[in-house]
Design a protein around this motif. Structure first.
Motif, PDB file in Angstrom:
ATOM      1  N   MET A   1      -8.323  -7.034   1.042  1.00 44.91           N
ATOM      2  CA  MET A   1      -8.680  -6.977   3.656  1.00 44.91           C
ATOM      3  C   MET A   1      -8.071  -5.467   3.580  1.00 44.91           C
ATOM      4  N   PHE A   2      -6.678  -4.964   3.238  1.00 44.41           N
ATOM      5  CA  PHE A   2      -5.840  -3.842   3.272  1.00 44.41           C
ATOM      6  C   PHE A   2      -5.480  -2.868   1.904  1.00 44.41           C
ATOM      7  N   LYS A   3      -5.254  -2.256   1.759  1.00 45.10           N
ATOM      8  CA  LYS A   3      -5.393  -2.366   0.243  1.00 45.10           C
ATOM      9  C   LYS A   3      -4.181  -0.542   0.389  1.00 45.10           C
ATOM     10  N   SER A   4      -4.331   0.017   1.495  1.00 46.85           N
ATOM     11  CA  SER A   4      -3.684   1.656   1.400  1.00 46.85           C
ATOM     12  C   SER A   4      -2.264   1.116   3.535  1.00 46.85           C
ATOM     13  N   ILE A   5      -1.429   1.395   2.294  1.00 39.82           N
ATOM     14  CA  ILE A   5      -0.180   0.638   4.109  1.00 39.82           C
ATOM     15  C   ILE A   5       0.555   1.992   4.355  1.00 39.82           C
ATOM     16  N   LEU A   6       1.200   2.541   5.594  1.00 35.38           N
ATOM     17  CA  LEU A   6       1.828   3.650   6.009  1.00 35.38           C
ATOM     18  C   LEU A   6       3.079   2.684   6.184  1.00 35.38           C
ATOM     19  N   LEU A   7       3.692   3.414   6.004  1.00 32.09           N
ATOM     20  CA  LEU A   7       5.237   2.637   6.483  1.00 32.09           C
ATOM     21  C   LEU A   7       6.820   3.675   7.082  1.00 32.09           C
ATOM     22  N   PRO A   8       6.322   3.901   8.015  1.00 27.86           N
ATOM     23  CA  PRO A   8       7.260   4.616   8.698  1.00 27.86           C
ATOM     24  C   PRO A   8       8.579   4.135   8.529  1.00 27.86           C
ATOM     25  N   THR A   9      10.210   5.038   8.523  1.00 28.09           N
ATOM     26  CA  THR A   9      11.049   4.284   8.077  1.00 28.09           C
ATOM     27  C   THR A   9      12.386   5.632   8.897  1.00 28.09           C
ATOM     28  N   ASP A  10      13.110   4.272   9.377  1.00 27.10           N
ATOM     29  CA  ASP A  10      14.225   5.180  10.020  1.00 27.10           C
ATOM     30  C   ASP A  10      15.465   5.009   9.233  1.00 27.10           C
ATOM     31  N   GLY A  11      15.335   4.251   8.062  1.00 29.30           N
ATOM     32  CA  GLY A  11      16.422   3.465   7.681  1.00 29.30           C
ATOM     33  C   GLY A  11      17.630   2.730   8.306  1.00 29.30           C
ATOM     34  N   SER A  12      16.974   2.335   9.549  1.00 27.78           N
ATOM     35  CA  SER A  12      17.536   1.184  10.920  1.00 27.78           C
ATOM     36  C   SER A  12      17.469  -0.707   9.969  1.00 27.78           C
ATOM     37  N   ASP A  13      18.314  -1.331  10.170  1.00 25.90           N
ATOM     38  CA  ASP A  13      18.593  -2.555   9.792  1.00 25.90           C
ATOM     39  C   ASP A  13      17.000  -3.260   9.662  1.00 25.90           C
ATOM     40  N   LEU A  14      15.907  -2.539  11.328  1.00 30.97           N
ATOM     41  CA  LEU A  14      14.826  -3.254  11.689  1.00 30.97           C
ATOM     42  C   LEU A  14      14.045  -2.820  10.005  1.00 30.97           C
ATOM     43  N   CYS A  15      14.088  -1.382   9.603  1.00 37.36           N
ATOM     44  CA  CYS A  15      13.251  -0.660   9.202  1.00 37.36           C
ATOM     45  C   CYS A  15      13.487  -1.402   7.802  1.00 37.36           C
ATOM     46  N   GLU A  16      14.925  -2.026   7.693  1.00 42.58           N
ATOM     47  CA  GLU A  16      15.352  -2.884   5.858  1.00 42.58           C
ATOM     48  C   GLU A  16      14.012  -3.587   6.106  1.00 42.58           C
ATOM     49  N   LYS A  17      14.022  -4.286   7.195  1.00 38.90           N
ATOM     50  CA  LYS A  17      13.383  -6.691   6.555  1.00 38.90           C
ATOM     51  C   LYS A  17      11.882  -5.535   7.087  1.00 38.90           C
ATOM     52  N   ALA A  18      11.550  -4.648   7.493  1.00 41.21           N
ATOM     53  CA  ALA A  18      10.199  -4.211   7.784  1.00 41.21           C
ATOM     54  C   ALA A  18       9.570  -3.688   6.391  1.00 41.21           C
ATOM     55  N   THR A  19      10.955  -2.614   5.488  1.00 43.75           N
ATOM     56  CA  THR A  19      10.369  -3.088   3.630  1.00 43.75           C
ATOM     57  C   THR A  19       9.854  -3.679   3.241  1.00 43.75           C
ATOM     58  N   ALA A  20      10.628  -4.695   3.566  1.00 47.97           N
ATOM     59  CA  ALA A  20      10.646  -5.844   2.579  1.00 47.97           C
ATOM     60  C   ALA A  20       9.466  -6.692   3.140  1.00 47.97           C
ATOM     61  N   THR A  21       9.317  -6.731   4.349  1.00 44.56           N
ATOM     62  CA  THR A  21       7.929  -7.774   4.668  1.00 44.56           C
ATOM     63  C   THR A  21       6.332  -6.763   4.294  1.00 44.56           C
ATOM     64  N   ALA A  22       7.432  -5.206   4.404  1.00 47.34           N
ATOM     65  CA  ALA A  22       5.343  -4.967   3.736  1.00 47.34           C
ATOM     66  C   ALA A  22       5.673  -4.457   2.152  1.00 47.34           C
ATOM     67  N   LYS A 105      -4.223  11.927   7.058  1.00 53.40           N
ATOM     68  CA  LYS A 105      -3.978  12.283   5.167  1.00 53.40           C
ATOM     69  C   LYS A 105      -4.271  11.746   4.324  1.00 53.40           C
ATOM     70  N   TYR A 106      -3.500  10.578   4.119  1.00 57.08           N
ATOM     71  CA  TYR A 106      -3.576   9.692   2.565  1.00 57.08           C
ATOM     72  C   TYR A 106      -4.510   8.509   2.945  1.00 57.08           C
ATOM     73  N   GLY A 107      -5.030   8.124   3.642  1.00 52.22           N
ATOM     74  CA  GLY A 107      -6.139   7.128   3.761  1.00 52.22           C
ATOM     75  C   GLY A 107      -5.946   5.743   3.817  1.00 52.22           C
ATOM     76  N   CYS A 108      -4.588   5.502   4.451  1.00 49.89           N
ATOM     77  CA  CYS A 108      -4.444   3.672   5.028  1.00 49.89           C
ATOM     78  C   CYS A 108      -5.034   3.489   5.585  1.00 49.89           C
ATOM     79  N   ASP A 109      -4.876   2.335   5.462  1.00 52.05           N
ATOM     80  CA  ASP A 109      -6.062   1.668   6.220  1.00 52.05           C
ATOM     81  C   ASP A 109      -4.747   0.637   7.722  1.00 52.05           C
ATOM     82  N   LEU A 110      -4.293   0.495   7.593  1.00 47.66           N
ATOM     83  CA  LEU A 110      -3.341  -0.491   8.432  1.00 47.66           C
ATOM     84  C   LEU A 110      -1.442   0.588   8.038  1.00 47.66           C
TER      85      LEU A 110
END
Length: 145
Positions: A1-22, A105-110
């Motif tokens: 369903m989703f083929k291209s994910i954009l993941l903003p990050t600021d290096g915070s602990d919460l963003c690191e957890k989001a990275t693992a989930t992504a 720009k990068y054709g992300c769908d999520l």
């Protein structure tokens, strides 16, 4: 369903957890991840005749280095999972604008992003980048806590 994910990050602990989930989400959906880290310019109030001097050049160099480090952490996680990855560092006083523009720009769908859950006065004064992204994109946004 989703083929291209954009993941903003600021290096915070919460963003690191989001990275693992992504990364797990991308693996499950055989998707690619595009990460973005947005540097905000230094906003300095008038200090009058007293106050500390801050080197703007040093601030920018430090922020760029930190942003590249944030992107490199996402790249390492994606690489370890065998997920296609692209990363970028940009600068803007309004990070949500860069996030929305990068998704297009990068054709992300999520867009998957962490919520920092600001409350009270800090939310009123600084706003919520997540809320701004939600308000300015037509893409689905998965907010992670």
């Amino acid at each position: 369903m989703f083929k291209s994910i954009l993941l903003p990050t600021d290096g915070s602990d919460l963003c690191e957890k989001a990275t693992a989930t992504a990364v797990e989400f991308a693996k499950l959906h055989q998707a690619r991840i595009t990460a973005i880290s947005v540097i905000q310019p230094l906003l300095m109030p008038s200090l009058g005749d007293s106050g500390a001097m801050i080197s703007i050049d040093q601030y920018e160099a430090d922020m760029k280095a930190a942003a590249h480090d944030h992107i490199n952490k996402v790249a390492a996680a994606a690489s370890a999972a065998g997920i296609p990855f692209e990363g970028m560092v940009t600068a803007s006083p309004n990070p949500y604008e860069e996030i929305v523009a990068a998704a297009e720009k990068y054709g992300c769908d999520l867009i998957m992003m962490a919520s920092h859950g600001r409350t009270g006065l800090s939310k009123l004064l600084m706003g919520s980048e997540t809320q701004s992204v939600l308000s300015h994109t037509k893409l689905p946004v998965l907010v992670l806590r």
